[in-house]
Motif scaffolding. Structure first.
Motif, PDB file in Angstrom:
ATOM      1  N   ALA A 185     -20.063 -65.489 -14.473  1.00 21.03           N
ATOM      2  CA  ALA A 185     -21.365 -65.043 -14.963  1.00 21.03           C
ATOM      3  C   ALA A 185     -22.380 -66.166 -14.846  1.00 21.03           C
ATOM      4  O   ALA A 185     -22.074 -67.337 -14.994  1.00 21.03           O
ATOM      5  N   SER A 186     -23.610 -65.789 -14.585  1.00 16.64           N
ATOM      6  CA  SER A 186     -24.659 -66.793 -14.422  1.00 16.64           C
ATOM      7  C   SER A 186     -25.535 -66.926 -15.661  1.00 16.64           C
ATOM      8  O   SER A 186     -26.446 -67.736 -15.697  1.00 16.64           O
ATOM      9  N   GLY A 187     -25.207 -66.134 -16.679  1.00 14.24           N
ATOM     10  CA  GLY A 187     -26.001 -66.224 -17.907  1.00 14.24           C
ATOM     11  C   GLY A 187     -27.119 -65.202 -17.927  1.00 14.24           C
ATOM     12  O   GLY A 187     -27.363 -64.476 -16.985  1.00 14.24           O
ATOM     13  N   GLY A 188     -27.814 -65.123 -19.058  1.00 19.47           N
ATOM     14  CA  GLY A 188     -28.904 -64.170 -19.188  1.00 19.47           C
ATOM     15  C   GLY A 188     -28.368 -62.783 -19.474  1.00 19.47           C
ATOM     16  O   GLY A 188     -27.344 -62.609 -20.101  1.00 19.47           O
ATOM     17  N   PHE A 213     -25.489 -73.646 -19.059  1.00 19.89           N
ATOM     18  CA  PHE A 213     -26.806 -74.241 -18.900  1.00 19.89           C
ATOM     19  C   PHE A 213     -27.336 -74.587 -20.281  1.00 19.89           C
ATOM     20  O   PHE A 213     -26.804 -74.136 -21.310  1.00 19.89           O
ATOM     21  N   SER A 214     -28.346 -75.391 -20.322  1.00 21.63           N
ATOM     22  CA  SER A 214     -28.972 -75.749 -21.590  1.00 21.63           C
ATOM     23  C   SER A 214     -29.575 -74.499 -22.222  1.00 21.63           C
ATOM     24  O   SER A 214     -30.286 -73.734 -21.573  1.00 21.63           O
ATOM     25  N   ILE A 255     -22.345 -68.528 -25.028  1.00 20.53           N
ATOM     26  CA  ILE A 255     -21.185 -69.411 -25.031  1.00 20.53           C
ATOM     27  C   ILE A 255     -21.442 -70.531 -26.026  1.00 20.53           C
ATOM     28  O   ILE A 255     -22.454 -71.235 -25.946  1.00 20.53           O
ATOM     29  N   ALA A 256     -20.520 -70.691 -26.963  1.00 16.65           N
ATOM     30  CA  ALA A 256     -20.723 -71.675 -28.028  1.00 16.65           C
ATOM     31  C   ALA A 256     -20.552 -73.104 -27.526  1.00 16.65           C
ATOM     32  O   ALA A 256     -21.079 -74.045 -28.123  1.00 16.65           O
TER      33      ALA A 256
END
Length: 215
Positions: free
Chosen positions: A31-34, A56-57, A62-63
Motif C-alpha cells: 500500500a502507498s498510503g492515503g 511516510f511522515s 500505521i502506528a
C-alpha cells in the motif's frame, strides 16, 4: 449491517484463498498510503495484528512501533479489496463497525479522538491493541468477524495469499522476504534436500520395506 452475510463473505474468502489456482488472484502490492476512511481503518486494524514501520511522515494508519514491513506493506488491504473475492462490498460496513467500537472505547477511557481521521486510527497503538484484544472475547457478538479478518491479515503477510508464491518471492514480497522464505528451484518448484533434524532419531526396524513402510 447483516452480520451473518459478513461472516459468510469472510468465510468464503478464506475458502477461495485456500483453493485458489496459482494465478486466480492479482498479486498484492504494498500500500502507498492515503485512501478513504475505510482503507485507513482496515490498514490500522491489519497493522495492529502484524505491525510494520510507517511508510511516510504523517502516516497515521500505521502506528510505526517496529522496524520492517507489516501486514499493510504485505498487501493485506489489497487482498481484502480484491474484486475476485466476495468480501469487498462489506468492507465499508466492517470499517464503520470497528470505528463505532473505537468511539465507544474512547468514551469509556476519556480519550480525545481527532476529527480528521477515523476513530480507530485516532487511537494510539497501545489502545488499538487493548481494544482489538477485547474484540476476541468469547462473549463479543462480532467475534467471528474479527477472528476471520485477523486470519486474512496474517495470511497476507505470512504466505502472500492471493499471489503466485514463486512470483511473490521473485518480487521480494515484504512478508515472505522478511520471514526468509526461500525461492524455488529454476523450474519453479520447491525441494528440500536438507530436512528433518539432520540425524537419525531411531534405529531402522529390520523389516522396514524399501519404500520406508513397516511390514
Amino acid at each position: 449491517m447483516d452480520r451473518r452475510a459478513v461472516i459468510k463473505a469472510l468465510t468464503a474468502t478464506v475458502v477461495l484463498l485456500a483453493g485458489q489456482t496459482a494465478s486466480s488472484l492479482p498479486a498484492a502490492e504494498a500500500a502507498s498510503g492515503g485512501g478513504g476512511w475505510t482503507v485507513q481503518t482496515l490498514e490500522a486494524f491489519a497493522d495492529t495484528l502484524v505491525p510494520g514501520q510507517r511508510r511516510f511522515s504523517g502516516d497515521h494508519a500505521i502506528a510505526g512501533v517496529v522496524q520492517g514491513p507489516g501486514a499493510v506493506q504485505a498487501g493485506a488491504v489489497q487482498l481484502l479489496q480484491s474484486p475476485d473475492l466476495p468480501l469487498h462490498p462489506f468492507l465499508p460496513g466492517i470499517a464503520a463497525l470497528l470505528n463505532t467500537r473505537a468511539t465507544g472505547y474512547a468514551a469509556r477511557n476519556l480519550i480525545w479522538l481527532p476529527l480528521t481521521r477515523p476513530a480507530f486510527v485516532g487511537l494510539s497503538f497501545s489502545h488499538r491493541t487493548e481494544l482489538v484484544s477485547g474484540l476476541f472475547d468469547a462473549g463479543d457478538v462480532d467475534r467471528q468477524i474479527w477472528q476471520i479478518l485477523s486470519l486474512l491479515s496474517g495470511l497476507a503477510f505470512d504466505s502472500a495469499s492471493g499471489c503466485d508464491t514463486a512470483e511473490a518471492t521473485s518480487q521480494q514480497h515484504p512478508g515472505l522476504a522478511w520471514l526468509g522464505f526461500p525461492p524455488p528451484d529454476a523450474d519453479g518448484l520447491w525441494r528440500f534436500p536438507q530436512h528433518s533434524y539432520g540425524r537419525a532419531l531411531a534405529d531402522l526396524h529390520p523389516k522396514t520395506t524399501y519404500s520406508g513402510s513397516p511390514v
